[in-house]
Design an enzyme around this catalytic site. Structure first.
Site, PDB file in Angstrom:
ATOM      1  N   SER A  39      29.786 -13.552  -1.443  1.00 19.35           N
ATOM      2  CA  SER A  39      30.944 -12.661  -1.317  1.00 19.35           C
ATOM      3  C   SER A  39      32.017 -13.373  -0.517  1.00 19.35           C
ATOM      4  O   SER A  39      31.796 -13.736   0.640  1.00 19.35           O
ATOM      5  CB  SER A  39      30.554 -11.368  -0.606  1.00 19.35           C
ATOM      6  OG  SER A  39      31.735 -10.719  -0.171  1.00 19.35           O
ATOM      7  N   HIS A  46      33.834  -6.169  -7.332  1.00 13.26           N
ATOM      8  CA  HIS A  46      33.240  -4.922  -6.826  1.00 13.26           C
ATOM      9  C   HIS A  46      34.384  -4.078  -6.281  1.00 13.26           C
ATOM     10  O   HIS A  46      34.908  -4.367  -5.215  1.00 13.26           O
ATOM     11  CB  HIS A  46      32.213  -5.310  -5.748  1.00 13.26           C
ATOM     12  CG  HIS A  46      31.649  -4.152  -5.003  1.00 13.26           C
ATOM     13  ND1 HIS A  46      30.926  -4.307  -3.826  1.00 13.26           N
ATOM     14  CD2 HIS A  46      31.665  -2.812  -5.248  1.00 13.26           C
ATOM     15  CE1 HIS A  46      30.544  -3.133  -3.387  1.00 13.26           C
ATOM     16  NE2 HIS A  46      30.979  -2.202  -4.219  1.00 13.26           N
ATOM     17  N   HIS A 104      31.317 -13.157  -5.887  1.00 13.57           N
ATOM     18  CA  HIS A 104      31.448 -11.715  -5.695  1.00 13.57           C
ATOM     19  C   HIS A 104      32.750 -11.424  -4.942  1.00 13.57           C
ATOM     20  O   HIS A 104      32.975 -11.962  -3.858  1.00 13.57           O
ATOM     21  CB  HIS A 104      30.235 -11.219  -4.910  1.00 13.57           C
ATOM     22  CG  HIS A 104      30.159  -9.737  -4.742  1.00 13.57           C
ATOM     23  ND1 HIS A 104      29.663  -8.900  -5.713  1.00 13.57           N
ATOM     24  CD2 HIS A 104      30.506  -8.940  -3.705  1.00 13.57           C
ATOM     25  CE1 HIS A 104      29.696  -7.647  -5.279  1.00 13.57           C
ATOM     26  NE2 HIS A 104      30.213  -7.641  -4.062  1.00 13.57           N
ATOM     27  N   MET A 111      38.820  -3.630  -1.612  1.00  9.81           N
ATOM     28  CA  MET A 111      38.801  -2.392  -0.820  1.00  9.81           C
ATOM     29  C   MET A 111      40.220  -1.855  -0.665  1.00  9.81           C
ATOM     30  O   MET A 111      41.156  -2.624  -0.449  1.00  9.81           O
ATOM     31  CB  MET A 111      38.215  -2.676   0.568  1.00  9.81           C
ATOM     32  CG  MET A 111      36.847  -3.341   0.527  1.00  9.81           C
ATOM     33  SD  MET A 111      36.152  -3.478   2.185  1.00  9.81           S
ATOM     34  CE  MET A 111      34.718  -4.522   1.843  1.00  9.81           C
ATOM     35  N   ASP A 165      23.525  -5.660  -2.708  1.00  7.84           N
ATOM     36  CA  ASP A 165      24.716  -6.063  -1.959  1.00  7.84           C
ATOM     37  C   ASP A 165      24.705  -5.491  -0.548  1.00  7.84           C
ATOM     38  O   ASP A 165      24.764  -4.282  -0.361  1.00  7.84           O
ATOM     39  CB  ASP A 165      25.953  -5.551  -2.727  1.00  7.84           C
ATOM     40  CG  ASP A 165      27.258  -6.029  -2.128  1.00  7.84           C
ATOM     41  OD1 ASP A 165      27.243  -6.843  -1.188  1.00  7.84           O
ATOM     42  OD2 ASP A 165      28.306  -5.566  -2.624  1.00  7.84           O
ATOM     43  N   MET A 204      23.845  -0.833  -3.463  1.00  8.54           N
ATOM     44  CA  MET A 204      24.327  -1.142  -2.105  1.00  8.54           C
ATOM     45  C   MET A 204      23.184  -1.000  -1.103  1.00  8.54           C
ATOM     46  O   MET A 204      22.510   0.032  -1.048  1.00  8.54           O
ATOM     47  CB  MET A 204      25.464  -0.191  -1.697  1.00  8.54           C
ATOM     48  CG  MET A 204      26.773  -0.352  -2.456  1.00  8.54           C
ATOM     49  SD  MET A 204      27.449  -2.023  -2.472  1.00  8.54           S
ATOM     50  CE  MET A 204      27.710  -2.337  -0.727  1.00  8.54           C
ATOM     51  N   MET A 262      35.811  -1.144  -4.513  1.00  4.44           N
ATOM     52  CA  MET A 262      35.571  -0.034  -3.581  1.00  4.44           C
ATOM     53  C   MET A 262      36.893   0.686  -3.427  1.00  4.44           C
ATOM     54  O   MET A 262      37.568   0.609  -2.396  1.00  4.44           O
ATOM     55  CB  MET A 262      35.054  -0.591  -2.244  1.00  4.44           C
ATOM     56  CG  MET A 262      33.614  -1.074  -2.347  1.00  4.44           C
ATOM     57  SD  MET A 262      33.188  -2.234  -1.031  1.00  4.44           S
ATOM     58  CE  MET A 262      33.651  -3.771  -1.811  1.00  4.44           C
ATOM     59  N   ASP A 312      35.046  -8.588  -3.234  1.00  3.85           N
ATOM     60  CA  ASP A 312      35.026  -7.227  -2.699  1.00  3.85           C
ATOM     61  C   ASP A 312      36.438  -6.686  -2.545  1.00  3.85           C
ATOM     62  O   ASP A 312      37.187  -7.097  -1.658  1.00  3.85           O
ATOM     63  CB  ASP A 312      34.319  -7.227  -1.336  1.00  3.85           C
ATOM     64  CG  ASP A 312      32.814  -7.362  -1.483  1.00  3.85           C
ATOM     65  OD1 ASP A 312      32.226  -6.580  -2.254  1.00  3.85           O
ATOM     66  OD2 ASP A 312      32.235  -8.253  -0.835  1.00  3.85           O
TER      67      ASP A 312
HETATM   68  C1  DX5 Z   1      30.292  -4.576   1.672  1.00  8.18           C
HETATM   69  C2  DX5 Z   1      30.498  -5.564   0.549  1.00  8.18           C
HETATM   70  C3  DX5 Z   1      29.517  -6.687   0.553  1.00  8.18           C
HETATM   71  C4  DX5 Z   1      29.573  -7.530   1.784  1.00  8.18           C
HETATM   72  C5  DX5 Z   1      28.307  -8.319   1.937  1.00  8.18           C
HETATM   73  O1  DX5 Z   1      31.221  -3.557   1.536  1.00  8.18           O
HETATM   74  O2  DX5 Z   1      30.376  -4.915  -0.688  1.00  8.18           O
HETATM   75  O3  DX5 Z   1      29.667  -7.489  -0.603  1.00  8.18           O
HETATM   76  O4  DX5 Z   1      30.652  -8.404   1.806  1.00  8.18           O
HETATM   77  O5  DX5 Z   1      28.391  -8.982   3.149  1.00  8.18           O
HETATM   78  P1  DX5 Z   1      27.083  -9.401   3.968  1.00  8.18           P
HETATM   79  O6  DX5 Z   1      26.293 -10.299   3.075  1.00  8.18           O
HETATM   80  O7  DX5 Z   1      27.675 -10.089   5.147  1.00  8.18           O
HETATM   81  O8  DX5 Z   1      26.343  -8.132   4.313  1.00  8.18           O
HETATM   82 ZN    ZN Z   2      30.299  -6.120  -2.598  1.00 13.60          ZN
END
Ligand code: DX5
Ligand code: ZN
Length: 215
Positions: free
Chosen positions: A9, A67, A34, A38, A172, A138, A69, A36
């Site tokens: 990620s 991903h 990956h 947000m 994840d 998750m 969010m 993320d």
């Molecule tokens: C959390 C994200 C994850 C996160 C994982 O909201 O969806 O992808 O970045 O990070 P680690 O591996 O540090 O838990």
């Molecule tokens: Zn993620």
């Protein structure tokens, strides 16, 4: 050594040197990236949008696993597909037309995925399983990297297979050398890892360590 795919990620990468960071993990054996996304609404954090996906698309041929969010994925999934996302996953908990958004993703030429928060029952994914190529389970509450792994969610992996799902199952959050073996044992096909890859100096060694299925 497990053949589980590793998806670093970029949330934990150095954004000012993203191209170098991404090359480093891909040269180190990562299978996909990956991303993320947000929106500061669905989760209490803000990251990036389609422009960054577009830039990364120019920098690599690797699969870009987005991903989302975000509260209203329907409004944005087409933009992410146009930017070059290969896979686009949306949360089943999003207050939106989830089935419609999945169809839009497919029509735009990307692979749709569904995401389950740790406290969302696996049954909530069932109506969508025929329409998705990926289920993202998750193992932390979304919003931030570096949180602790929640082992209870692992039961969702065999439950999805029992429902007949044949696609990719990704996990994840909180994946590290200590937590990875249980996820592999549960049957995930992809492990997302932010801190455990980008937080290490030697990314190739970090990725190898995650693939080791002995506890
Ligand atoms: C959390 C994200 C994850 C996160 C994982 O909201 O969806 O992808 O970045 O990070 P680690 O591996 O540090 O838990
Ligand atoms: Zn993620």
């Amino acid at each position: 050594m497990s053949d589980v795919k590793i998806a670093p990620s970029i949330l934990s990468a150095d954004f000012a040197n993203l191209q170098t960071e991404v090359r480093d993990v891909l040269d180190g054996g990562a299978d996909l990236l990956h991303l993320d996304v947000m929106d500061g609404h669905f989760v209490p954090n803000i990251t990036f949008g389609p422009p960054l996906v577009k830039s990364l698309r120019k920098a690599t041929d690797a699969v870009l696993d987005c991903h989302l969010m975000i509260s209203e994925p329907s409004k944005y999934v087409e933009d992410f597909a146009k930017a070059g996302a290969d896979w686009i996953s949306i949360h089943v908990e999003a207050p939106d037309d989830v089935a419609g958004a999945l169809k839009t993703i497919r029509a735009a030429g990307a692979v749709p995925g569904i995401v389950l928060n740790p406290d969302t029952p696996v049954e909530r994914a069932e109506p969508f399983l025929e329409d998705v190529g990926l289920v993202l389970v998750m193992s932390v509450f979304p919003g931030f990297g570096g949180q602790s792994f929640i082992p209870d969610v692992l039961d969702k992996v065999p439950a999805l297979r029992a429902m007949g799902f044949r696609g990719e199952i990704s996990i994840d959050g909180g994946i590290a050398e200590k937590t990875a073996p249980a996820a592999i044992e549960a049957g995930v096909t992809i492990m997302v890892a932010g801190t455990a890859v980008f937080g290490q100096e030697d990314r190739a060694a970090a990725i190898r360590a995650l693939r080791t299925d002995a506890a």
